[in-house]
Design an enzyme around this catalytic site. Sequence first.
Site, mmCIF file in Angstrom:
data_model
loop_
_atom_site.group_PDB
_atom_site.id
_atom_site.type_symbol
_atom_site.label_atom_id
_atom_site.label_comp_id
_atom_site.label_asym_id
_atom_site.label_seq_id
_atom_site.Cartn_x
_atom_site.Cartn_y
_atom_site.Cartn_z
ATOM 1 N NE ARG A 196 -4.761 4.866 9.783
ATOM 2 C CZ ARG A 196 -4.951 3.912 9.022
ATOM 3 N NH1 ARG A 196 -4.349 2.531 8.771
ATOM 4 N NH2 ARG A 196 -6.179 4.141 8.197
ATOM 5 C CD GLU A 237 -2.763 -1.146 2.294
ATOM 6 O OE1 GLU A 237 -4.055 -1.242 2.290
ATOM 7 O OE2 GLU A 237 -2.434 -1.175 3.308
ATOM 8 C CG HIS A 297 -9.854 6.204 6.051
ATOM 9 N ND1 HIS A 297 -10.774 5.165 5.919
ATOM 10 C CD2 HIS A 297 -8.721 5.377 6.236
ATOM 11 C CE1 HIS A 297 -10.231 3.989 5.694
ATOM 12 N NE2 HIS A 297 -9.035 4.299 5.889
ATOM 13 C CG HIS A 310 -9.034 5.729 1.862
ATOM 14 N ND1 HIS A 310 -9.053 5.539 0.724
ATOM 15 C CD2 HIS A 310 -8.387 4.956 2.507
ATOM 16 C CE1 HIS A 310 -8.300 4.424 0.350
ATOM 17 N NE2 HIS A 310 -8.031 3.923 1.546
ATOM 18 N NE ARG A 340 -4.494 5.652 3.190
ATOM 19 C CZ ARG A 340 -5.087 4.507 4.011
ATOM 20 N NH1 ARG A 340 -5.445 4.925 5.387
ATOM 21 N NH2 ARG A 340 -4.893 3.349 3.898
HETATM 22 P P1 FAD Z 1 -13.628 0.136 15.995
HETATM 23 O O1 FAD Z 1 -13.424 -0.976 15.240
HETATM 24 O O2 FAD Z 1 -14.233 1.274 15.226
HETATM 25 O O3 FAD Z 1 -14.773 -0.211 17.139
HETATM 26 C C1 FAD Z 1 -15.268 0.687 17.951
HETATM 27 C C2 FAD Z 1 -16.177 -0.099 19.087
HETATM 28 O O4 FAD Z 1 -16.792 0.596 20.151
HETATM 29 C C3 FAD Z 1 -17.459 -0.609 18.447
HETATM 30 O O5 FAD Z 1 -17.862 -1.897 18.679
HETATM 31 C C4 FAD Z 1 -18.521 0.487 18.525
HETATM 32 O O6 FAD Z 1 -19.974 0.023 18.589
HETATM 33 C C5 FAD Z 1 -18.087 0.675 20.016
HETATM 34 N N1 FAD Z 1 -18.449 1.854 20.600
HETATM 35 C C6 FAD Z 1 -18.331 3.290 20.006
HETATM 36 N N2 FAD Z 1 -18.872 4.241 20.936
HETATM 37 C C7 FAD Z 1 -19.574 3.567 21.996
HETATM 38 C C8 FAD Z 1 -20.187 3.836 22.946
HETATM 39 N N3 FAD Z 1 -20.535 5.244 23.266
HETATM 40 N N4 FAD Z 1 -20.542 2.906 23.866
HETATM 41 C C9 FAD Z 1 -20.468 1.802 23.543
HETATM 42 N N5 FAD Z 1 -19.633 1.241 22.438
HETATM 43 C C10 FAD Z 1 -19.149 2.047 21.468
HETATM 44 N N6 FAD Z 1 -6.959 0.042 9.102
HETATM 45 C C11 FAD Z 1 -5.899 -0.837 8.710
HETATM 46 O O7 FAD Z 1 -5.070 -1.003 9.552
HETATM 47 N N7 FAD Z 1 -5.924 -1.680 7.560
HETATM 48 C C12 FAD Z 1 -7.115 -1.630 6.625
HETATM 49 O O8 FAD Z 1 -7.249 -2.460 5.884
HETATM 50 C C13 FAD Z 1 -8.275 -0.773 7.332
HETATM 51 N N8 FAD Z 1 -9.127 -0.654 6.354
HETATM 52 C C14 FAD Z 1 -10.171 0.196 6.762
HETATM 53 C C15 FAD Z 1 -11.346 0.327 5.862
HETATM 54 C C16 FAD Z 1 -12.424 1.289 6.202
HETATM 55 C C17 FAD Z 1 -13.689 1.137 5.426
HETATM 56 C C18 FAD Z 1 -12.300 1.955 7.711
HETATM 57 C C19 FAD Z 1 -13.548 2.935 8.119
HETATM 58 C C20 FAD Z 1 -11.153 2.017 8.263
HETATM 59 C C21 FAD Z 1 -10.226 1.075 7.846
HETATM 60 N N9 FAD Z 1 -8.984 0.696 8.776
HETATM 61 C C22 FAD Z 1 -8.192 0.011 8.511
HETATM 62 C C23 FAD Z 1 -8.831 1.687 9.868
HETATM 63 C C24 FAD Z 1 -9.173 0.888 10.998
HETATM 64 O O9 FAD Z 1 -10.161 -0.122 10.527
HETATM 65 C C25 FAD Z 1 -9.664 1.184 12.339
HETATM 66 O O10 FAD Z 1 -8.932 2.371 12.706
HETATM 67 C C26 FAD Z 1 -9.721 0.037 13.387
HETATM 68 O O11 FAD Z 1 -10.511 -0.946 13.140
HETATM 69 C C27 FAD Z 1 -10.010 0.589 14.698
HETATM 70 O O12 FAD Z 1 -10.357 -0.313 15.741
HETATM 71 P P2 FAD Z 1 -11.059 0.001 17.215
HETATM 72 O O13 FAD Z 1 -11.024 -1.354 17.717
HETATM 73 O O14 FAD Z 1 -10.181 1.141 17.782
HETATM 74 O O15 FAD Z 1 -12.411 0.756 16.787
HETATM 75 C C1 SIN Z 2 -7.377 0.552 2.641
HETATM 76 O O1 SIN Z 2 -7.512 -0.831 2.481
HETATM 77 O O2 SIN Z 2 -6.983 1.320 1.686
HETATM 78 C C2 SIN Z 2 -7.473 0.884 4.099
HETATM 79 C C3 SIN Z 2 -6.237 0.633 4.582
HETATM 80 C C4 SIN Z 2 -6.201 1.482 5.874
HETATM 81 O O3 SIN Z 2 -7.091 2.572 6.239
HETATM 82 O O4 SIN Z 2 -4.969 1.438 6.699
#
Ligand code: FAD
Ligand code: SIN
Length: 537
Positions: free
Chosen positions: A386, A112, A351, A239, A290
């Site tokens: 990032r 990437e 993003h 993104h 990015r």
């Molecule tokens: P999240 O996975 O967002 O989970 C948050 C949790 O908190 C959820 O369960 C939600 O219900 C809960 N929550 C929120 N507020 C509350 C509340 N007030 N009370 C109770 N529960 C709550 N990163 C990479 O490294 N590689 C990738 O390929 C990649 N692809 C991506 C693709 C997309 C479409 C997106 C949007 C992001 C991507 N990212 C990627 C970024 C990455 O997915 C996220 O930064 C990461 O998954 C965040 O994980 P997390 O556990 O911190 O939060």
């Molecule tokens: C992507 O697949 O382009 C998202 C990867 C990332 O957010 O790190």
Amino acid sequence: MSQVFDVVIIGSGLAGMSCALSLDSKYKIALISKGQLISGSSDQAQGGISAVMDDEDNFDNHVRDTFVAGAELGELEAIKYIITHAPNSIEWLMAQGVRFNTENGELHLTREGGHSHRRVVHVDDFTGHAVQTVLAQRVRERANIQVFENSIAVDLITDKHKRLIEQKSKDARCYGVYVQNRATHQIDSIQARFSVLATGGAGKVYKVTTNPDSNSGDGIAMAWRAGCRVVNMEFMQFHPTCLYHPHAKSFLISEALRGEGGILRLPSKDGQAGHRFMFDHDERGELAPRDIVARAIDFEMKKNGIDCVYLDMTHLPEAFLREHFPNIYAKCAELGIDMARQPIPVAPGAHYTCGGVATDLAGRTDIQNLYAIGEVSYTGLHGANRLASNSLLECVVMGQSVAQNITQVAAKNFKYEAPELLEWDASRVIPADEAVMITHSWDALRQAMWNYVGIVRSNKRLEWAGKRVRLLKEEVNAYYTQYQITPDLIELRNLITCAELIINSARFRHESRGLHYSLDYKRELPKALPTIMTPKN
Ligand code: FAD
Ligand code: SIN
């Protein structure tokens, strides 16, 4: 009603589940999600998880790529810590049962933007969903983890909620969280010796975003109200390539497509392929970091008066596209786009929240017994931008670090008596009958942030945004204190707090660096410094 646990984890994305599963089963754990157990950005992640897994690569390369992508604002200690723990995290996920793609018996590594080597471990183009499905199964198997779905955290319980004032501790402490059941609107307290914020980012503060609806910055706002410092909120990552189609709400076109040769073009003229514009902006072309690609697209869209650009994959064999990107291929086909024959319309969208709640490398915040992990946190890994696929990595490494720290602290002193806490004041029972106020404010906020605090900023735009957000804050706070609260109102209030933090942080930065680009301060200052916001309470 109040329930007592050893650990309460707020959020069941990759950060929350990694932490829960890394804690010994002797701990009684509450795992809370405002949606389903499988939820958040983690479930939507496509590209994969970065880690040095190949003899041709090494930690120094990964550290350098992360630091450079972050415009030299990342903290080297944090970067080194997280990157050197990456291979173990991949092995831990495999031990949980995740089946990453392989080729000739080795992990298949994709590439990437900003990465000097192939180092992204993945499951086709739906890595997040594959990982979350396996971890959710492991969580359901653990009798010590009680899952609370459709339960939204309202606020952290701190010293101000303690009934016995004389017991007030010198340093601020967290004792758990008030949680609202989304169906009944009843608010109960979940008390715990250790509380972990894993609530994800704040992408919903912008009108156009790749993020799921849950990303309303709740954890950042709750921690801020409780007294935690919040760092680098001006660095919202856009993104470059969201699918641009009226029926594609928040669908991402993974950066891995550019990693495998995708070309960004302007719209075609006279049946000819459109101009390949990325090399006009950066010698790394489509694989520049990015922030550079998103800014280049924004520039071309404004210059040419167009709503989107095109990602061209038509030079790659159809079988390759179907095999490597089944999720994206199917989504495009559903919308009538044949990606093997037509370029895909794309435009940037909010993003990833690079800033967040300040933590150390054990995930500890400024408040005792309160931790933050994943996108809600600021560890110093990402700096001003990032590096792709470093986020899922941070979720696993830091989820495990927090579990380790909790284990160490609990081992020193296992005895814990839950203090007597004030119940949630439920006297506000007047039903909220002006739902239009919430929907209007929600739209107005996200539009203002998109227009004035987007990819390109200026002093004037930030001032306009600040004025609008102040007005919305007054109205929403008045509403919040008078009426029964609802999940929509909780999220709106939190989004407003995050918007204020973003605007104020952006106003503090008198330079352009990484994701923060200002027309008034186009140059990068010689010294890279973080923006640290400290609450006044
Ligand atoms: P999240 O996975 O967002 O989970 C948050 C949790 O908190 C959820 O369960 C939600 O219900 C809960 N929550 C929120 N507020 C509350 C509340 N007030 N009370 C109770 N529960 C709550 N990163 C990479 O490294 N590689 C990738 O390929 C990649 N692809 C991506 C693709 C997309 C479409 C997106 C949007 C992001 C991507 N990212 C990627 C970024 C990455 O997915 C996220 O930064 C990461 O998954 C965040 O994980 P997390 O556990 O911190 O939060
Ligand atoms: C992507 O697949 O382009 C998202 C990867 C990332 O957010 O790190």
